[in-house]
Design an enzyme around this catalytic site. Structure first.
Site, PDB file in Angstrom:
ATOM      1  N   LYS A  47       0.816  -1.195   0.000  1.00 15.66           N
ATOM      2  CA  LYS A  47       0.000   0.000   0.000  1.00 15.66           C
ATOM      3  C   LYS A  47       0.856   1.254   0.000  1.00 15.66           C
ATOM      4  O   LYS A  47       0.440   2.326  -0.423  1.00 15.66           O
ATOM      5  CB  LYS A  47      -0.881   0.034   1.261  1.00 15.66           C
ATOM      6  CG  LYS A  47      -1.806  -1.102   1.417  1.00 15.66           C
ATOM      7  CD  LYS A  47      -2.518  -0.954   2.793  1.00 15.66           C
ATOM      8  CE  LYS A  47      -3.018  -2.258   3.252  1.00 15.66           C
ATOM      9  NZ  LYS A  47      -3.515  -2.208   4.642  1.00 15.66           N
ATOM     10  N   GLY A  48       2.078   1.139   0.525  1.00 14.89           N
ATOM     11  CA  GLY A  48       2.872   2.305   0.895  1.00 14.89           C
ATOM     12  C   GLY A  48       3.132   3.331  -0.201  1.00 14.89           C
ATOM     13  O   GLY A  48       3.269   4.517   0.079  1.00 14.89           O
ATOM     14  N   ASP A 103       7.614   2.958  -1.952  1.00 14.91           N
ATOM     15  CA  ASP A 103       7.773   3.958  -0.888  1.00 14.91           C
ATOM     16  C   ASP A 103       9.200   3.995  -0.347  1.00 14.91           C
ATOM     17  O   ASP A 103       9.789   5.066  -0.194  1.00 14.91           O
ATOM     18  CB  ASP A 103       6.766   3.711   0.252  1.00 14.91           C
ATOM     19  CG  ASP A 103       6.783   2.296   0.823  1.00 14.91           C
ATOM     20  OD1 ASP A 103       7.594   1.445   0.368  1.00 14.91           O
ATOM     21  OD2 ASP A 103       5.984   2.020   1.728  1.00 14.91           O
ATOM     22  N   LYS A 135      17.118   3.561   2.264  1.00 14.05           N
ATOM     23  CA  LYS A 135      17.961   3.293   3.445  1.00 14.05           C
ATOM     24  C   LYS A 135      19.109   2.411   2.996  1.00 14.05           C
ATOM     25  O   LYS A 135      19.106   1.194   3.208  1.00 14.05           O
ATOM     26  CB  LYS A 135      17.149   2.480   4.466  1.00 14.05           C
ATOM     27  CG  LYS A 135      16.270   3.265   5.373  1.00 14.05           C
ATOM     28  CD  LYS A 135      15.842   2.354   6.520  1.00 14.05           C
ATOM     29  CE  LYS A 135      14.396   2.516   6.837  1.00 14.05           C
ATOM     30  NZ  LYS A 135      13.899   1.573   7.835  1.00 14.05           N
ATOM     31  N   PHE A 156      13.299   3.952  11.586  1.00 14.56           N
ATOM     32  CA  PHE A 156      11.988   3.517  11.124  1.00 14.56           C
ATOM     33  C   PHE A 156      11.122   4.734  10.835  1.00 14.56           C
ATOM     34  O   PHE A 156      10.849   5.543  11.709  1.00 14.56           O
ATOM     35  CB  PHE A 156      11.312   2.577  12.121  1.00 14.56           C
ATOM     36  CG  PHE A 156      10.176   1.857  11.470  1.00 14.56           C
ATOM     37  CD1 PHE A 156      10.405   0.709  10.730  1.00 14.56           C
ATOM     38  CD2 PHE A 156       8.890   2.364  11.536  1.00 14.56           C
ATOM     39  CE1 PHE A 156       9.362   0.071  10.066  1.00 14.56           C
ATOM     40  CE2 PHE A 156       7.840   1.736  10.876  1.00 14.56           C
ATOM     41  CZ  PHE A 156       8.081   0.581  10.153  1.00 14.56           C
ATOM     42  N   ASP A 163       3.756   3.333   6.952  1.00 22.68           N
ATOM     43  CA  ASP A 163       3.007   3.074   8.183  1.00 22.68           C
ATOM     44  C   ASP A 163       3.849   2.418   9.272  1.00 22.68           C
ATOM     45  O   ASP A 163       4.907   1.828   9.004  1.00 22.68           O
ATOM     46  CB  ASP A 163       1.852   2.121   7.881  1.00 22.68           C
ATOM     47  CG  ASP A 163       2.331   0.689   7.641  1.00 22.68           C
ATOM     48  OD1 ASP A 163       3.206   0.499   6.771  1.00 22.68           O
ATOM     49  OD2 ASP A 163       1.864  -0.231   8.344  1.00 22.68           O
TER      50      ASP A 163
HETATM   51  P1  IMP Z   1      12.775  -4.323   1.510  1.00 24.91           P
HETATM   52  O1  IMP Z   1      12.296  -5.518   0.770  1.00 24.91           O
HETATM   53  O2  IMP Z   1      13.499  -4.708   2.768  1.00 24.91           O
HETATM   54  O3  IMP Z   1      13.582  -3.354   0.690  1.00 24.91           O
HETATM   55  O4  IMP Z   1      11.489  -3.699   2.124  1.00 24.91           O
HETATM   56  C1  IMP Z   1      10.815  -2.668   1.689  1.00 24.91           C
HETATM   57  C2  IMP Z   1       9.458  -2.662   2.407  1.00 24.91           C
HETATM   58  O5  IMP Z   1       9.607  -2.725   3.851  1.00 24.91           O
HETATM   59  C3  IMP Z   1       8.814  -1.353   2.123  1.00 24.91           C
HETATM   60  O6  IMP Z   1       7.965  -1.452   1.012  1.00 24.91           O
HETATM   61  C4  IMP Z   1       8.052  -1.068   3.396  1.00 24.91           C
HETATM   62  O7  IMP Z   1       6.770  -1.632   3.324  1.00 24.91           O
HETATM   63  C5  IMP Z   1       8.804  -1.753   4.491  1.00 24.91           C
HETATM   64  N1  IMP Z   1       9.661  -0.812   5.243  1.00 24.91           N
HETATM   65  C6  IMP Z   1      11.023  -0.809   5.270  1.00 24.91           C
HETATM   66  N2  IMP Z   1      11.492   0.179   6.039  1.00 24.91           N
HETATM   67  C7  IMP Z   1      10.397   0.851   6.495  1.00 24.91           C
HETATM   68  C8  IMP Z   1      10.239   2.019   7.333  1.00 24.91           C
HETATM   69  O8  IMP Z   1      11.194   2.659   7.822  1.00 24.91           O
HETATM   70  N3  IMP Z   1       8.964   2.415   7.572  1.00 24.91           N
HETATM   71  C9  IMP Z   1       7.872   1.769   7.068  1.00 24.91           C
HETATM   72  N4  IMP Z   1       7.975   0.677   6.277  1.00 24.91           N
HETATM   73  C10 IMP Z   1       9.223   0.221   5.994  1.00 24.91           C
HETATM   74 MG    MG Z   2       5.772  -1.406   1.087  1.00 24.94          MG
END
Ligand code: IMP
Ligand code: MG
Length: 183
Positions: A47-48, A103, A135, A156, A163
């Site tokens: 959703k983000g 996001d 990040k 975070f 969210d």
């Molecule tokens: P990745 O697969 O670890 O790159 O994860 C990305 C997903 O993790 C994003 O689409 C977010 O839904 C979630 N996520 C990672 N870091 C954050 C954060 O700081 N705040 C909120 N959601 C996060």
């Molecule tokens: Mg996401």
């Protein structure tokens, strides 16, 4: 709503004005890069990404179509994870030039996995990625976005679509939750 105690613990990282300025710049850059392309498909990761995507596409001045997918990633151990795409776009993807909008790029699992599957399983012609936040130091997979708005530290983040337990998505700014461990 913002008088709620929990909201008082939020530290603003980028204001609404800073976000609008940067997203507008990125929209212009993407429009310039894709101006020869008549068949761009922009796919938002639910959703983000819906807040970032709605501002980004309004900052663009080229033709495109949009769709969405829904994905979730699970970390199995430090260097392994699994990504589940629970909802695919309705639009046929074969031969399409796709820009995935997300996001936040954290470990890299979600975007690297989605990109590869759209190319290999769904036979997209080209897949690029645009992320609102990056990040970088959290990466466990070697993956760089083609476009990003901001590089951020390992905290975070909530707001602007992001969210914490489904809360805070509607904040017009991005912030981190101030806790004892500073994460
Ligand atoms: P990745 O697969 O670890 O790159 O994860 C990305 C997903 O993790 C994003 O689409 C977010 O839904 C979630 N996520 C990672 N870091 C954050 C954060 O700081 N705040 C909120 N959601 C996060
Ligand atoms: Mg996401």
């Amino acid at each position: 709503m913002n008088n709620n105690n929990e909201y008082n613990k939020l530290k603003i990282l980028y204001s609404s004005e800073e976000i609008q300025k940067r997203v507008t710049e990125l929209g212009k850059q993407i429009s310039a890069d894709y101006k020869e392309n008549e068949n761009l498909l922009i796919i938002g990761v639910l959703k983000g990404a819906f807040v970032f995507m709605s501002d980004l596409i309004r900052a663009m001045d080229i033709p495109f179509s949009i769709d969405f997918l829904r994905a979730r990633s699970y970390i199995k151990d430090k260097s392994m994870g699994e990504v589940l795409i629970s909802q695919m776009p309705d639009t046929p993807l074969e031969g399409r030039d796709i820009l995935i909008v997300e996001d936040i790029l954290d470990t890299g699992l979600t975007l690297s996995n989605i990109s590869e599957r759209l190319l290999k399983e769904h036979k997209a012609k080209r897949v690029k990625t645009a992320v609102f936040l990056d990040k970088e130091e959290r990466r466990i997979i070697d993956f760089s976005p083609d476009y990003r708005c901001f590089r951020i530290p390992d905290k975070f983040i909530v707001g602007y679509g992001l969210d914490y337990e489904e809360k805070y998505r509607g904040l017009p700014y991005v912030a981190y939750l101030e806790t004892g461990d500073n994460n």
